[in-house]
Structure formats: C-alpha cells, structure tokens
Design a protein around this motif. Structure first.
Motif, PDB file in Angstrom:
ATOM      1  N   ALA A   1      -4.218  -6.883  -5.605  1.00 52.06           N
ATOM      2  CA  ALA A   1      -3.314  -8.027  -5.476  1.00 52.06           C
ATOM      3  C   ALA A   1      -3.865  -9.049  -4.481  1.00 52.06           C
ATOM      4  CB  ALA A   1      -1.921  -7.562  -5.052  1.00 52.06           C
ATOM      5  N   ALA A   2      -4.386  -8.579  -3.366  1.00 55.45           N
ATOM      6  CA  ALA A   2      -4.959  -9.473  -2.357  1.00 55.45           C
ATOM      7  C   ALA A   2      -6.186 -10.201  -2.909  1.00 55.45           C
ATOM      8  CB  ALA A   2      -5.326  -8.685  -1.105  1.00 55.45           C
ATOM      9  N   GLU A   3      -7.004  -9.471  -3.654  1.00 58.28           N
ATOM     10  CA  GLU A   3      -8.196 -10.071  -4.243  1.00 58.28           C
ATOM     11  C   GLU A   3      -7.820 -11.130  -5.286  1.00 58.28           C
ATOM     12  OE1 GLU A   3     -12.426  -8.569  -6.194  1.00 58.28           O
ATOM     13  OE2 GLU A   3     -10.915  -7.102  -5.620  1.00 58.28           O
ATOM     14  N   LEU A   4      -6.841 -10.823  -6.121  1.00 62.15           N
ATOM     15  CA  LEU A   4      -6.370 -11.797  -7.118  1.00 62.15           C
ATOM     16  C   LEU A   4      -5.854 -13.062  -6.443  1.00 62.15           C
ATOM     17  CD1 LEU A   4      -4.437  -9.734  -9.816  1.00 62.15           C
ATOM     18  CD2 LEU A   4      -6.360 -11.272 -10.204  1.00 62.15           C
ATOM     19  N   ARG A   5      -5.053 -12.889  -5.407  1.00 61.50           N
ATOM     20  CA  ARG A   5      -4.494 -14.039  -4.702  1.00 61.50           C
ATOM     21  C   ARG A   5      -5.608 -14.913  -4.138  1.00 61.50           C
ATOM     22  NH1 ARG A   5      -3.565 -14.355   0.302  1.00 61.50           N
ATOM     23  NH2 ARG A   5      -3.474 -12.141   0.702  1.00 61.50           N
ATOM     24  N   ALA A   6      -6.611 -14.300  -3.538  1.00 63.22           N
ATOM     25  CA  ALA A   6      -7.726 -15.055  -2.962  1.00 63.22           C
ATOM     26  C   ALA A   6      -8.527 -15.780  -4.052  1.00 63.22           C
ATOM     27  CB  ALA A   6      -8.635 -14.117  -2.163  1.00 63.22           C
ATOM     28  N   ILE A   7      -8.785 -15.077  -5.143  1.00 63.66           N
ATOM     29  CA  ILE A   7      -9.561 -15.680  -6.237  1.00 63.66           C
ATOM     30  C   ILE A   7      -8.805 -16.841  -6.855  1.00 63.66           C
ATOM     31  CG2 ILE A   7     -10.397 -15.270  -8.597  1.00 63.66           C
ATOM     32  CD1 ILE A   7     -11.189 -12.432  -7.590  1.00 63.66           C
TER      33      ILE A   7
ATOM     34  N   ALA B   1      -3.075  10.967  -3.488  1.00 61.69           N
ATOM     35  CA  ALA B   1      -3.543  10.195  -4.635  1.00 61.69           C
ATOM     36  C   ALA B   1      -2.683   8.952  -4.841  1.00 61.69           C
ATOM     37  CB  ALA B   1      -3.557  11.051  -5.889  1.00 61.69           C
ATOM     38  N   SER B   2      -1.361   9.095  -4.670  1.00 64.72           N
ATOM     39  CA  SER B   2      -0.472   7.949  -4.882  1.00 64.72           C
ATOM     40  C   SER B   2      -0.661   6.901  -3.789  1.00 64.72           C
ATOM     41  CB  SER B   2       0.987   8.398  -4.971  1.00 64.72           C
ATOM     42  OG  SER B   2       1.416   8.928  -3.739  1.00 64.72           O
ATOM     43  N   ILE B   3      -0.903   7.356  -2.558  1.00 66.71           N
ATOM     44  CA  ILE B   3      -1.173   6.397  -1.481  1.00 66.71           C
ATOM     45  C   ILE B   3      -2.471   5.659  -1.779  1.00 66.71           C
ATOM     46  CG2 ILE B   3      -1.790   6.163   0.955  1.00 66.71           C
ATOM     47  CD1 ILE B   3       0.193   8.471   1.499  1.00 66.71           C
ATOM     48  N   SER B   4      -3.458   6.405  -2.201  1.00 69.31           N
ATOM     49  CA  SER B   4      -4.738   5.788  -2.538  1.00 69.31           C
ATOM     50  C   SER B   4      -4.571   4.786  -3.674  1.00 69.31           C
ATOM     51  CB  SER B   4      -5.742   6.871  -2.929  1.00 69.31           C
ATOM     52  OG  SER B   4      -6.935   6.277  -3.371  1.00 69.31           O
ATOM     53  N   LYS B   5      -3.782   5.151  -4.688  1.00 71.90           N
ATOM     54  CA  LYS B   5      -3.538   4.253  -5.819  1.00 71.90           C
ATOM     55  C   LYS B   5      -2.780   3.018  -5.353  1.00 71.90           C
ATOM     56  CE  LYS B   5      -3.688   3.306 -10.212  1.00 71.90           C
ATOM     57  NZ  LYS B   5      -4.930   2.864 -10.818  1.00 71.90           N
ATOM     58  N   ALA B   6      -1.777   3.216  -4.494  1.00 74.93           N
ATOM     59  CA  ALA B   6      -1.002   2.099  -3.964  1.00 74.93           C
ATOM     60  C   ALA B   6      -1.892   1.161  -3.149  1.00 74.93           C
ATOM     61  CB  ALA B   6       0.155   2.608  -3.112  1.00 74.93           C
ATOM     62  N   GLU B   7      -2.798   1.746  -2.375  1.00 72.28           N
ATOM     63  CA  GLU B   7      -3.735   0.927  -1.595  1.00 72.28           C
ATOM     64  C   GLU B   7      -4.678   0.158  -2.509  1.00 72.28           C
ATOM     65  OE1 GLU B   7      -3.907   3.692   2.434  1.00 72.28           O
ATOM     66  OE2 GLU B   7      -5.540   3.806   0.976  1.00 72.28           O
ATOM     67  N   GLN B   8      -5.099   0.782  -3.592  1.00 76.89           N
ATOM     68  CA  GLN B   8      -5.966   0.103  -4.556  1.00 76.89           C
ATOM     69  C   GLN B   8      -5.247  -1.079  -5.201  1.00 76.89           C
ATOM     70  OE1 GLN B   8      -7.184   3.073  -7.352  1.00 76.89           O
ATOM     71  NE2 GLN B   8      -8.681   4.021  -5.981  1.00 76.89           N
ATOM     72  N   VAL B   9      -3.996  -0.873  -5.570  1.00 77.52           N
ATOM     73  CA  VAL B   9      -3.211  -1.941  -6.196  1.00 77.52           C
ATOM     74  C   VAL B   9      -2.985  -3.067  -5.205  1.00 77.52           C
ATOM     75  CG1 VAL B   9      -0.976  -2.525  -7.214  1.00 77.52           C
ATOM     76  CG2 VAL B   9      -2.138  -0.423  -7.899  1.00 77.52           C
TER      77      VAL B   9
END
Length: 150
Positions: A17-23, A5-13
């Motif tokens: 972050a990547a999406e925010l940077r691109a936007i 779950a924590s890996i999945s959460k870390a991947e989501q975050v």
C-alpha cells in the motif's frame, strides 16, 4: 505459527500500500508535468476541474464545495480570471450573483493537456514495457479499478 504468517502478510500488504501510494504520487506529478499545468496551484486545478465537471458556479458555492472560506475562494478566482482561465457572467436566476465558468482558453488548455499526458503515457508504455508487461499492466489496472469501486 499462524499469527507469525498473518503478521508477515499484513506487513507485506502495508508495504505494498505504501509503495502504491508513492508510485501514484510520482505518476501524478509526471502527468501534471506532461500536461502543462504545473504552473497552477493544486487549489486552482481543483477548481478548474470542478467547473469542467459540474458546470458554472458561484464563488460561494465553489467555496462550500472545496471546503474553504468565500474570501479565499475569491482570491483564487481572481487569479484565474486574470490568467484568462475562467470568466464571469450574470446568473440568469439571480442577477446579483455571478456565475464562474471555464473560458475557451481553459477548455483548450485542458484538452491539449490531456492529449499530451495521453501521448506521453502511451509512448512510455510502448517504449518501456514488453508485450507481456503491458498485459500484466492491463491486469493490474483491472485490480486497481476493483480497489476504488464502492
């Protein structure tokens, strides 16, 4: 199971972050287009904004502040002088030095550019987002502000 779950959460975050940077990159380019400064190089814009914020400066102090060689800075300043965006005047403390400052033309362009980007962004928000979405955007802006505060 907790690690999964924590890996999945870390991947989501990380994806967020990547999406925010691109936007933000796209938004920055769009605002630059709307502001009419798209014909200036990023280094020129950076110098103009530094002069606006910090006031007149010598070529050597601008070079230090921007992390570049004085010769490279001189080239940029020359192009800005030729475009009528900056002006040089003798340093009152050391007549051998020249202080570079924004020209009235540049101050007017910056003001008009900011007004144009503000108008575009205001119109885009009003046309493309519902009242509820505008409220969500306002909440997101507060969260983004938290991210950048020290």
């Amino acid at each position: 199971m907790g690690d999964r779950a924590s890996i999945s959460k870390a991947e989501q975050v990380s994806a967020l972050a990547a999406e925010l940077r691109a936007i933000f990159g796209k938004l920055k380019r769009k605002l630059r287009e709307q502001g009419g400064r798209s014909d200036l190089k990023p280094s020129q814009v950076s110098i103009l904004l530094r002069l606006e914020k910090e006031g007149p400066a010598t070529v050597s102090s601008l070079a230090r502040a921007e992390g570049m060689r004085p010769q490279s800075m001189s080239t940029i300043i020359t192009s800005l002088l030729e475009a009528g965006l900056v002006k040089g005047s003798p340093d009152p403390n050391d007549g051998r030095q020249t202080l570079i400052s924004l020209s009235r033309k540049c101050e007017k362009l910056l003001k008009e550019g900011r007004a144009a980007t503000q108008d575009w962004l205001t119109t885009a928000i009003q046309k493309k987002l519902s009242s509820q979405e505008q409220e969500k955007l306002a909440a997101a802006v507060k969260l983004l502000t938290q991210l950048i505060e020290d």
